[in-house]
Scaffold this motif. Structure first.
Motif, PDB file in Angstrom:
ATOM      1  N   ASP A  10       0.830  -1.213   0.000  1.00  0.00           N
ATOM      2  CA  ASP A  10       0.000   0.000   0.000  1.00  0.00           C
ATOM      3  C   ASP A  10       0.860   1.257   0.000  1.00  0.00           C
ATOM      4  N   THR A  13       1.830   2.550  -3.307  1.00  0.00           N
ATOM      5  CA  THR A  13       0.735   3.184  -4.035  1.00  0.00           C
ATOM      6  C   THR A  13       0.454   4.585  -3.521  1.00  0.00           C
ATOM      7  N   GLU A  77     -10.401   0.448  -2.674  1.00  0.00           N
ATOM      8  CA  GLU A  77     -10.192  -0.890  -3.222  1.00  0.00           C
ATOM      9  C   GLU A  77     -11.488  -1.692  -3.238  1.00  0.00           C
ATOM     10  N   ARG A  78     -12.377  -1.413  -2.286  1.00  0.00           N
ATOM     11  CA  ARG A  78     -13.683  -2.074  -2.332  1.00  0.00           C
ATOM     12  C   ARG A  78     -14.473  -1.600  -3.546  1.00  0.00           C
ATOM     13  N   SER A  80     -13.245  -0.536  -6.418  1.00  0.00           N
ATOM     14  CA  SER A  80     -12.655  -1.058  -7.658  1.00  0.00           C
ATOM     15  C   SER A  80     -12.710  -2.574  -7.742  1.00  0.00           C
ATOM     16  N   SER A  82     -10.599  -4.554  -6.219  1.00  0.00           N
ATOM     17  CA  SER A  82      -9.272  -5.146  -6.003  1.00  0.00           C
ATOM     18  C   SER A  82      -9.111  -5.722  -4.604  1.00  0.00           C
ATOM     19  N   ILE A  83      -9.969  -5.314  -3.677  1.00  0.00           N
ATOM     20  CA  ILE A  83      -9.872  -5.832  -2.312  1.00  0.00           C
ATOM     21  C   ILE A  83     -10.139  -7.339  -2.290  1.00  0.00           C
ATOM     22  N   GLN A  86      -6.942  -9.119  -3.055  1.00  0.00           N
ATOM     23  CA  GLN A  86      -6.013  -9.095  -1.924  1.00  0.00           C
ATOM     24  C   GLN A  86      -6.430 -10.096  -0.862  1.00  0.00           C
ATOM     25  N   LYS A 100      -3.033  -1.120   6.260  1.00  0.00           N
ATOM     26  CA  LYS A 100      -3.393   0.190   5.717  1.00  0.00           C
ATOM     27  C   LYS A 100      -3.066   1.295   6.720  1.00  0.00           C
TER      28      LYS A 100
END
Length: 279
Positions: A10, A13, A77-78, A80, A82-83, A86, A100
């Motif tokens: 993270d 990013t 991320e939720r 998009s 992507s979570i 992960q 995070k």
């Protein structure tokens, strides 16, 4: 994969996000402005600069730095999707939230530390005749970093508890105005309203109780904790807990309240995220 792995991923990013650095740059500009103002003063006062940084930079910019850096840490991320990738790895939801927090706190606290280090260099350069009280400056930096960490924790908790970017943004903005602007500075804040209602009803109350209500927000605890940095400063308007006997309005107890703002929202965010349906 563990907390540190999540944090490292993270961090790579978030450190590239330009929006994160805008409040930091503003904080540095305010700092330079305060030092420049004292460079033109007949008797430069180091405490004037610190007090300005606390009441202007601290109250306004430090929360913005933390909230902007962390409010999308999980909700983004939720949104998009992507979570889900992960969480398909061997990592728990608790590890994700803690990772995070670690990465976003590293960015925020590291940037603020850099700004404070720059402040010392600026003091040597712009105001060489001013005496820098390094011990009190270190106390001020430590208090401000704890305050910033509390807001990072709050932002991560909001992000963990919300399912979309818009809700996370609304929660962060709402918290800022409710627990910063509204709680401590508007006449409809809880401390002011409690005092007004008690006086209208003719009920007796102790000033310590009103001061404690003022201190229950992160900003109120931060402002009242400034007594640790300015032990002899006369900071009126509910900004100095010195002079009260009750332990819950003493300067040192403000550190306990700030620590509570680090732990409690984060625990609530983890609890909510562990039970969330990620679709």
């Amino acid at each position: 994969m563990n907390v540190l792995s999540v944090a490292r991923r993270d961090f790579l990013t978030v450190r590239r996000a330009r929006l994160v650095w805008v409040p930091v740059v503003l904080y540095v500009l305010f700092m330079l402005l305060f030092y420049w103002g004292q460079s033109n003063a007949a008797n430069p006062d180091f405490y004037v600069i610190m007090f300005s940084l606390a009441t202007v930079g601290g109250v306004l910019l430090v929360p913005l730095v933390a909230l902007v850096a962390a409010y999308l840490s999980i909700a983004g991320e939720r949104g998009s999707g992507s979570i889900r990738y992960q969480l398909s790895l061997p990592v728990s939801r608790t590890d994700v939230v803690l990772g995070k927090l670690l990465s976003r706190a590293s960015v925020v606290l590291g940037s603020l530390l850099g700004a404070f280090a720059l402040g010392v260099v600026v003091a040597w350069t712009l105001v060489p005749e001013m005496t820098v009280e390094y011990g009190d400056y270190a106390a001020f930096v430590g208090l401000t970093l704890l305050y910033a960490l509390a807001y990072v924790s709050i932002a991560v908790a909001i992000s963990a508890a919300t399912a979309s970017r818009s809700r996370a943004m609304g929660g962060a903005i709402g918290f800022f105005f409710a627990f910063n602007v509204g709680w401590n500075f508007l006449p409809v804040g809880p401390a002011y309203m409690a005092e007004f209602v008690l006086e209208e009803l003719g009920l007796s109350y102790a000033d310590e109780h009103i001061e404690f209500i003022f201190s229950l927000s992160p900003t109120g605890a931060y402002l009242n904790g400034l007594g640790l940095v300015f032990p002899d400063a006369a900071m009126g308007g509910g900004q100095a807990a010195n002079g009260f006997d009750a332990f819950y309005v003493q300067d040192w107890f403000m550190l306990v309240l700030l620590a509570g703002w680090v732990v409690v929202p984060l625990a609530a965010g983890i609890w909510r995220f562990r039970r969330a349906d990620l679709g």
